[in-house]
Scaffold this motif. Structure first.
Motif, short mmCIF file in Angstrom:
data_model
loop_
_atom_site.label_atom_id
_atom_site.label_comp_id
_atom_site.label_asym_id
_atom_site.label_seq_id
_atom_site.Cartn_x
_atom_site.Cartn_y
_atom_site.Cartn_z
N LEU A 21 0.84 -1.20 0.00
CA LEU A 21 0.00 0.00 0.00
C LEU A 21 0.87 1.25 0.00
CD1 LEU A 21 -2.91 1.27 0.41
CD2 LEU A 21 -2.39 1.23 2.86
N GLU A 24 2.72 1.80 -3.28
CA GLU A 24 1.82 2.39 -4.28
C GLU A 24 1.58 3.87 -3.98
OE1 GLU A 24 0.91 1.11 -6.96
OE2 GLU A 24 1.00 -1.07 -6.71
N ASN A 95 -6.05 7.10 -1.79
CA ASN A 95 -7.24 6.42 -2.28
C ASN A 95 -6.89 5.53 -3.49
OD1 ASN A 95 -10.10 6.00 -2.09
ND2 ASN A 95 -10.28 7.14 -4.00
N ASP A 96 -6.07 6.07 -4.40
CA ASP A 96 -5.62 5.27 -5.56
C ASP A 96 -4.88 4.02 -5.08
OD1 ASP A 96 -6.66 7.15 -7.23
OD2 ASP A 96 -4.73 7.97 -7.88
N LEU A 98 -5.12 2.48 -2.24
CA LEU A 98 -6.04 1.54 -1.58
C LEU A 98 -6.74 0.64 -2.58
CD1 LEU A 98 -8.00 3.37 1.26
CD2 LEU A 98 -6.62 1.31 1.48
N TYR A 99 -7.03 1.17 -3.76
CA TYR A 99 -7.71 0.38 -4.79
C TYR A 99 -6.78 -0.61 -5.47
CZ TYR A 99 -12.32 2.19 -4.36
OH TYR A 99 -13.56 2.46 -3.86
N LYS A 100 -5.48 -0.45 -5.28
CA LYS A 100 -4.52 -1.34 -5.95
C LYS A 100 -4.13 -2.54 -5.12
CE LYS A 100 -2.66 2.10 -9.05
NZ LYS A 100 -1.93 3.35 -9.02
N GLU A 102 -5.54 -5.50 -3.08
CA GLU A 102 -6.77 -6.25 -2.89
C GLU A 102 -7.05 -6.57 -1.41
OE1 GLU A 102 -10.12 -7.09 -4.10
OE2 GLU A 102 -8.68 -6.16 -5.46
N ALA A 105 -9.51 -4.41 0.34
CA ALA A 105 -10.82 -4.17 -0.27
C ALA A 105 -11.93 -4.03 0.78
CB ALA A 105 -11.15 -5.27 -1.27
N ARG A 108 -11.71 -0.53 2.85
CA ARG A 108 -11.53 0.78 2.19
C ARG A 108 -12.37 1.87 2.84
NH1 ARG A 108 -12.04 -1.96 -3.42
NH2 ARG A 108 -9.90 -2.70 -3.64
N ASN A 112 -10.70 5.02 4.49
CA ASN A 112 -10.89 6.33 3.85
C ASN A 112 -11.44 7.35 4.83
OD1 ASN A 112 -9.94 6.65 1.24
ND2 ASN A 112 -11.52 5.27 0.45
#
Ligand code: HEM
Length: 127
Positions: A21, A24, A95-96, A98-100, A102, A105, A108, A112
Motif C-alpha cells: 500500500l 503504491e 485512495n488510488d 487503496l484500490y490497488k 486487494e 478491499a 476501504r 478512507n
C-alpha cells in the motif's frame, strides 16, 4: 463495532500488504507536483515510517512507537506547509493506492474515513 480501524491488522494478518500500500502511495507521490517537493529525495525511511504507523494504528505490532516514540503526528507535520491542496493530493494518492491492494478491499470505507479525518486534522495553514 467500537473501533473498526483497530481490527484491520488482525484481519489482514501480516505486514506485506501494508508495505505494498505504502509503495503504491509513494509511487503516486513521486509523480505528484504538489506533494513531491515536500518529501525528502530518498523515500526509503518515509515509506518505512508510514507502513509501521499504519500497522500500529490499525491494531498491529507497535514497532512504530518503539522506533519513533509517541506519534505526535500534528507536531511532526508542522515543518511542512499543509493546506487544502496538499491534503487533497495526499488523499487522492492514498485512495488510488487503496484500490490497488486487494487485501484492503473490505476495509476501504473505514480507512478512507480515517484518512479524511486525519489529513484534515493535519492542515496547518489558514484556509
Ligand atoms: C494532509 C496531507 C499530508 C501531507 C502533505 C504529509 C506530508 C508528510 C511529510 C512531508 C512527511 C515527512 C516525510 C519524511 O520525513 O520522510 C510526513 C511524514 C509522515 N506522515 Fe504525513 N502527510 C500528510 C498526511 C498524513 C496522514 C493522513 C498520515 C496518516 C494517516 C500521515 C502519516 C505520516 C507518518 C507516519 C509520517 C512519518 C512520521 C515519522 O517521522 O515517524 N501523513 N508526512
Amino acid at each position: 463495532m467500537q473501533d473498526p480501524l483497530g481490527k484491520i491488522y488482525k484481519d489482514i494478518g501480516r505486514d506485506e500488504p501494508y508495505h505494498q500500500l505504502v509503495e503504491e502511495f509513494y509511487n503516486g507521490v513521486e509523480r505528484d507536483p504538489v506533494l513531491r517537493p515536500l518529501y525528502p529525495q530518498d523515500l526509503t525511511e518515509s515509506k518505512r515510517h508510514l507502513s509501521l504507523f499504519l500497522i500500529q494504528r490499525t491494531g498491529g505490532h507497535g514497532t512504530y512507537s518503539q522506533e519513533r516514540g509517541h506519534p505526535r503526528m500534528r507536531g511532526r507535520h508542522m515543518p511542512f506547509k499543509i493546506g487544502v491542496a496538499e491534503r487533497d493530493a495526499w488523499l487522492v494518492n492514498m485512495n488510488d493506492a487503496l484500490y490497488k491492494v486487494e487485501e484492503f478491499a473490505a476495509h476501504r470505507a473505514v480507512l478512507n474515513e480515517f484518512f479524511i479525518e486525519f489529513a484534515t486534522f493535519l492542515i496547518n495553514q489558514p484556509v
